[in-house]
Design an enzyme around this catalytic site. Structure first.
Site, short mmCIF file in Angstrom:
data_model
loop_
_atom_site.label_atom_id
_atom_site.label_comp_id
_atom_site.label_asym_id
_atom_site.label_seq_id
_atom_site.Cartn_x
_atom_site.Cartn_y
_atom_site.Cartn_z
N GLY A 1 32.04 48.41 -0.60
CA GLY A 1 31.84 47.24 -1.45
C GLY A 1 32.87 46.16 -1.17
CG ASN A 2 32.82 42.61 -3.57
OD1 ASN A 2 31.94 42.46 -2.72
ND2 ASN A 2 32.68 42.16 -4.81
CB CYS B 1 43.09 43.46 -9.50
SG CYS B 1 41.93 43.29 -10.89
N GLY C 1 32.58 43.61 -8.40
CA GLY C 1 31.48 44.41 -7.90
C GLY C 1 31.10 45.52 -8.87
N GLY D 1 31.69 48.72 -8.84
CA GLY D 1 32.78 49.63 -9.16
C GLY D 1 33.69 49.09 -10.24
CB THR D 2 35.25 45.73 -10.68
OG1 THR D 2 35.97 45.77 -9.45
CG2 THR D 2 36.09 45.03 -11.74
CG ASN E 1 39.56 39.74 -8.71
OD1 ASN E 1 39.35 38.58 -8.36
ND2 ASN E 1 38.58 40.63 -8.81
#
Length: 317
Positions: free
Chosen positions: A14-15, A131, A164, A166-167, A290
């Site tokens: 991902g990101n 983050c 994303g 996950g976050t 972040n």
């Protein structure tokens, strides 16, 4: 250490995982990417990795363990989710490979490079907090070095476009892990964390507000100097990190105490630091500070671990 390579693998396309991959490949340091692992064969991260010649698998942790050359991997970055990390650690901990956890799973000790990396260079599973933690824990630690912090509260605002799956799945873990890191790493007696996903368009830069309550009187100049020094140390690996405006001080005396719902009246000083993080735009645009501070902290940590493995001593941040 010149010319020596330290093979690493990234779980999570991902990101975060993609930004980290690009940073490693562009950085010229000792790390070399042996694999990028995901679960979505159509992800942009896996596609980019393939175009860059990085071996890939969309079979998750099983794909990594079965990949030719896995026995050469020295360190694995986990850029997935807190829930998934527990499964990954169960599979990896008996393989003699180090793990840097970029999720808020908090299984291993917390690491904020400028504060406590030297204490954990040999930890098998090292947690990079969040983050928000990477942005704010250094400031709490800086204040605490000049005056004991009775309470620290942080608010991290990030663009929703930079968050994303996950976050978004880890919001509860984010607040809990960040609050704990304010205490364990930052030194605050109590900590609280809040995250805000801002849907503004155009997207906002990452902003962080840090409140520290210091009981009694304190040396304002010493705290300002400590914070300024810490900001410069973070900027060595996150160039877009800066104070948005001068540190603010507000004193609460016996005649006008601050009321705190959990503990009652507070007499002392509130220290407020306003931070902004502009991303390096390795993957997402500059608004994703972040993303940048998390991957930059992980990269700095991994490079110090590599140096420690080569020479027996870490690289001071």
């Amino acid at each position: 250490m010149a010319g020596r390579r330290f093979p690493v693998a990234i779980i999570g396309s991902g990101n975060i995982g993609t930004d980290l991959m690009l940073k490693i490949m562009r950085g010229g340091g000792p790390l070399t990417i042996a694999a990028m692992i995901g679960i979505d064969p159509a992800s942009d991260g896996l596609a980019r990795a393939g175009r860059l010649g990085v071996p890939t698998s969309s079979d998750g942790i099983d794909g990594l363990l079965a990949m030719p050359g896995f026995d050469q991997v020295r360190l694995v970055f986990d850029a997935t989710s807190a829930e998934a990390h527990a499964t990954h650690w169960d599979a990896l901990q008996h393989n003699g490979v180090r793990v840097l956890d970029l999720t808020p799973a908090a299984i291993g000790p917390f690491c904020v490079p400028v504060v406590n990396l030297e204490d954990h260079l040999d930890a098998p599973n090292l947690n990079m907090v969040t983050c928000g933690g990477q942005a704010t824990v250094p400031i709490v630690a800086a204040v605490n070095r000049s005056a004991p912090v009775a309470y620290a509260e942080i608010v991290s605002s990030i663009s929703s476009k930079s968050a994303g799956p996950g976050t978004r799945a880890n919001i509860d873990e984010f607040t809990e892990t960040t609050a704990t890191a304010l205490e364990v790493v930052g030194g605050a007696q109590r900590g609280k964390a809040v995250i805000v996903l801002n849907p503004a368009d155009p997207p906002i830069l990452m902003r962080n507000t840090v409140y520290c309550l210091v009981e009694g009187d304190c040396d304002h100049a010493a705290i300002e100097a400590s914070i300024a020094a810490m900001v410069e140390r973070v900027r060595r690996y996150v160039p877009g990190y800066r104070l948005k405006q001068p540190v603010q001080f507000e004193t609460f005396g016996p005649d006008h105490p601050l009321h705190i719902p959990e503990t009652g009246k507070f007499i002392g000083t509130r220290v407020t630091a306003l931070l902004q993080v502009t991303g390096a735009a390795d993957y997402l645009p500059a608004y994703a500070g972040n993303l940048d501070i998390m991957t930059s902290a992980a990269l700095a940590t991994a490079e110090s671990i590599a140096a420690h493995s080569f020479t027996g001593s870490g690289v001071s941040s």
